[in-house]
Scaffold this motif. Structure first.
Motif, mmCIF file in Angstrom:
data_model
loop_
_atom_site.group_PDB
_atom_site.id
_atom_site.type_symbol
_atom_site.label_atom_id
_atom_site.label_comp_id
_atom_site.label_asym_id
_atom_site.label_seq_id
_atom_site.Cartn_x
_atom_site.Cartn_y
_atom_site.Cartn_z
ATOM 1 N N ASN A 1 7.377 -89.234 32.083
ATOM 2 C CA ASN A 1 6.356 -89.130 31.400
ATOM 3 C C ASN A 1 5.521 -87.726 32.158
ATOM 4 O O ASN A 1 6.051 -87.349 33.166
ATOM 5 C CB ASN A 1 4.987 -89.995 31.871
ATOM 6 N N GLN B 1 12.386 -90.533 42.930
ATOM 7 C CA GLN B 1 11.518 -91.055 41.922
ATOM 8 C C GLN B 1 10.107 -90.527 42.245
ATOM 9 O O GLN B 1 9.381 -90.660 43.104
ATOM 10 C CB GLN B 1 11.489 -92.513 41.522
ATOM 11 N N SER C 1 6.029 -89.641 40.883
ATOM 12 C CA SER C 1 5.115 -90.176 40.228
ATOM 13 C C SER C 1 3.641 -90.021 40.578
ATOM 14 O O SER C 1 3.377 -89.764 41.793
ATOM 15 C CB SER C 1 5.061 -91.719 39.718
ATOM 16 N N SER D 1 -0.884 -89.226 33.767
ATOM 17 C CA SER D 1 -0.112 -89.525 35.006
ATOM 18 C C SER D 1 1.260 -89.079 34.470
ATOM 19 O O SER D 1 1.604 -88.946 33.297
ATOM 20 C CB SER D 1 -0.006 -91.357 34.891
ATOM 21 N N ALA E 1 5.555 -89.015 35.542
ATOM 22 C CA ALA E 1 6.858 -89.702 36.361
ATOM 23 C C ALA E 1 7.945 -88.880 36.088
ATOM 24 O O ALA E 1 8.386 -88.458 34.898
ATOM 25 C CB ALA E 1 7.025 -90.981 35.803
ATOM 26 N N TYR E 2 8.854 -88.523 37.110
ATOM 27 C CA TYR E 2 10.134 -87.792 37.003
ATOM 28 C C TYR E 2 11.264 -88.669 37.675
ATOM 29 O O TYR E 2 10.817 -89.261 38.908
ATOM 30 C CB TYR E 2 10.161 -86.452 37.422
#
Length: 235
Positions: free
Chosen positions: A40, A205, A207, A214, A216-217
């Motif tokens: 995201n 991770q 986020s 928001s 997230a990777y």
């Protein structure tokens, strides 16, 4: 004469045996970024994030004194939601590995930070500086990197860049919204020798939220350990 020769050969064999015993092996770690997936995005309006990856290896001796540091960088790369990047593929921009020896009975700290780029020009200048000192071993003695301090991965990376001569502090270029995530790994030279582990895979991770968005990777990197024989220096 025979007695003299026997003594000579015995002495020569002893010297050779001592020399062989005095040889030691050194562990070298290689940090390699492997992949990055954008689950995201932070920038939902444009539909793309501009990213930079910075990473550092810092070594400590048996007395917990920082003795060496190397740096690497990747970016600036534009990513879209759902995109997965192979950081070692020629199709994408490659994140070059970095290498550093681990002192005997010492330790190594690997630090990785993922940044969202707002000011392209300034970040490009910083990345160019990092690439000029890529994998160059520097001595961080003046940085007072004490192993007893609880430093964040971002501070390790910033200190490593400063030790390598990157003119402007990384921390001076960032605000709190630029940092997407950070990861670190500490390894002990003595424990590695006992376990004989030679490959450590690290999934990370990241986020969070920025305003109403928001993000997230998923980042993966690894540490590969190699053993090299070293000879004592000649007197």
């Amino acid at each position: 004469m025979q007695t003299y020769l026997n003594r000579f050969f015995a002495l020569a064999i002893s010297v050779l045996a001592l020399s062989a015993c005095s040889r030691s092996s050194s562990l070298t770690a290689q940090l390699t970024p492997r992949s990055l997936k954008a689950i995201n995005l932070e920038e939902t309006i444009s539909g793309r994030d501009e990213l930079m990856l910075a990473y550092t290896l810092t070594s400590y001796d048996a007395q917990n004194k920082a003795v060496a540091v190397v740096n690497g960088g990747w970016g600036i790369q534009s990513v879209r939601k759902g995109q997965q990047i192979d950081l070692q593929s020629a199709r994408d921009s490659v994140a070059p590995p970095i290498n550093l020896s681990i002192p005997r009975n010492g330790k190594l700290i690997a630090s990785v930070v993922l940044l969202e780029v707002d000011d392209y020009q300034k970040t490009r200048q910083l990345l160019d500086q990092v690439r000029r000192v890529h994998n160059v071993v520097s001595a961080p003695a003046m940085l007072l990197l004490s192993a007893t301090e609880l430093l964040t991965p971002l501070k390790y990376v910033a200190a490593g860049m400063a030790a390598s001569g990157v003119g402007v502090s990384l921390l001076d270029r960032l605000d709190k919204d630029d940092l997407i995530g950070q990861s670190s790994l500490e390894i002990s030279e003595a424990e590695l020798r006992r376990s004989k582990q030679r490959l450590i895979n690290v999934p990370a991770q990241f986020s969070g939220r920025h305003l109403q968005d928001s993000f997230a990777y998923e980042l993966t990197y690894d540490l590969r350990l190699k053993t090299a024989k070293i000879r004592p220096g000649r007197q």
